[in-house]
Design an enzyme around this catalytic site. Structure first.
Site, short mmCIF file in Angstrom:
data_model
loop_
_atom_site.label_atom_id
_atom_site.label_comp_id
_atom_site.label_asym_id
_atom_site.label_seq_id
_atom_site.Cartn_x
_atom_site.Cartn_y
_atom_site.Cartn_z
N CYS A 70 -0.93 -29.85 -51.16
CA CYS A 70 -1.56 -29.41 -52.41
C CYS A 70 -1.76 -27.89 -52.45
O CYS A 70 -1.85 -27.32 -53.53
CB CYS A 70 -2.90 -30.13 -52.60
SG CYS A 70 -4.01 -29.90 -51.20
N ARG A 86 1.27 -28.37 -61.33
CA ARG A 86 -0.15 -28.45 -61.68
C ARG A 86 -0.33 -28.04 -63.14
O ARG A 86 -1.13 -28.62 -63.87
CB ARG A 86 -0.99 -27.52 -60.79
CG ARG A 86 -1.01 -27.88 -59.31
CD ARG A 86 -1.60 -29.23 -59.05
NE ARG A 86 -2.87 -29.43 -59.74
CZ ARG A 86 -4.03 -28.88 -59.37
NH1 ARG A 86 -4.11 -28.13 -58.30
NH2 ARG A 86 -5.14 -29.11 -60.05
N ARG A 102 -14.74 -28.04 -61.61
CA ARG A 102 -14.43 -28.11 -60.17
C ARG A 102 -15.72 -27.84 -59.40
O ARG A 102 -16.41 -26.87 -59.65
CB ARG A 102 -13.40 -27.06 -59.77
CG ARG A 102 -13.42 -26.82 -58.26
CD ARG A 102 -12.28 -26.04 -57.75
NE ARG A 102 -11.07 -26.81 -57.81
CZ ARG A 102 -9.97 -26.52 -57.09
NH1 ARG A 102 -9.98 -25.50 -56.26
NH2 ARG A 102 -8.90 -27.26 -57.19
#
Ligand code: CP
Ligand code: NVA
Length: 334
Positions: free
Chosen positions: A277, A316, A111
């Site tokens: 999200c 997720r 990330r």
């Protein structure tokens, strides 16, 4: 019995467009199976002794924890590495770090900021690399979103998604591509300055043409959401863009998701959900919003029966697990 996805063995995920439509949808289905399996109390061996490095340049609650638990649930492990923990990109190049970590780990989830960094990790590590969010894309998020839509409506066919807010951020880009690949209609409701990048939009249009679903961009949110089954929003200021906060709040105020906007879809319970999200700036979420009021979504919507945001968060984990399992699973462990 889990559906085995041999075509995804040893595969990386840089962006949704690098999966075929069928591969993307099969991953969502595998995640649903893994979710049911975990709910039935099974903690298996699908990632037995698999070691996954998590390189994070930006903060995370969902992605980090999902990745760690996805690995541990199935007998593997994950190591969380931030920039100050390792020499990444400072004392040691991304290319060298990739070659070192690829000798030690079975896979790497990244990330961070530049899409180029995750691509370089993939190119030089020799192991599967997954994009856990960059400035350009957030593909693992959209796998969870598709699973949540499928759970809510029983099918993805014929659905229509309206994304409202910053139409050119990582989540919006991946959602636009994911919807096009799933044959879901997609409308981006955003001010002109934040409409999708033309190249990203052209890619989505090409995919959508193949699947017969529309991709639209609309400045007027009330017009744009008409007929939508899913209202989706994200933060107005993504990580790394903090200097733009005031300008964004000014631009995006008319795009806040409230009950009026939900009603403007013309759909009601059973045909309409709200997704985000997360993390979200709703009225009661932080000290600042408790004073100033909601940014992208009101409490009324966030806490409503339409809101599936916590199913989406849970998903997720199941979707990241599906990615890890399909790339790293040894068939003997199944
Ligand atoms: N949605 C999402 O990626 O959340 P995190 O930033 O907490 O990982
Ligand atoms: N667009 C947001 C997504 C967070 C999960 C960001 O990049 O900060």
């Amino acid at each position: 019995m889990l559906t085995w996805l041999p075509e995804l063995k040893d595969r990386s995920l840089m962006r949704l467009a690098s999966l075929t439509d069928a591969e993307m949808l099969n991953l969502v289905d595998l995640a649903a199976q893994l979710k049911a399996r975990r709910r039935a109390g099974v903690r298996g061996d699908l990632l037995h002794r698999r070691q996954i490095a998590l390189i994070f340049e930006k903060s995370s609650t969902r992605t980090r924890n999902s990745a760690v638990i996805a690995a541990r649930d199935e007998g593997g492990d994950a190591e969380y590495l931030t920039r100050p923990d390792i020499h990444f990109g400072k004392k040691e190049s991304v290319k060298d770090t990739a070659r070192v970590l690829g000798r030690i780990y079975d896979g790497i989830l990244f990330r961070g900021f530049a899409q180029q960094t995750v691509e370089e990790l993939r190119e030089y590590s020799g192991v599967p690399v997954w994009n856990g969010l960059t400035d350009d894309f957030h593909p693992t998020q959209i796998l969870a979103d598709l699973l949540t839509m499928k759970e809510s409506f029983g099918t993805l066919e014929g659905l229509s998604v309206a994304y409202v807010g910053d139409g050119r951020n990582n989540v919006a880009n991946s959602l636009m591509h994911g919807c096009a690949k799933a044959g879901i209609g997609y409308t981006c409701c955003a001010p002109a300055a934040l409409r999708p990048d033309e190249k990203m939009l052209a890619e989505a249009e090409e995919i959508a043409r193949r699947n017969g679903s529309p991709v639209r961009v609309c400045e007027d949110p009330k017009e744009g959401v008409r007929g939508a089954n899913v209202i989706y929003t994200d933060v107005w200021v993504s990580m790394g863009e903090e200097a733009k906060t005031e300008e964004r709040i000014r631009m995006l105020r008319p795009y806040r998701v409230d009950m009026d906007l939900m009603r403007a879809t013309g759909n009601a319970d059973g045909r309409l959900i709200f997704l985000h999200c997360l993390p979200a700036f709703h009225d009661s979420s932080t000290e600042a919003t408790r004073e100033t009021g909601a940014l992208e979504v009101t409490d009324e919507v966030f806490e409503s029966k339409y809101s599936k945001v916590f199913d989406e968060s849970e998903n997720r984990m199941h979707t990241i697990k599906a990615l890890f399992v399909s790339a790293l699973n040894s068939r003997e462990a199944v």
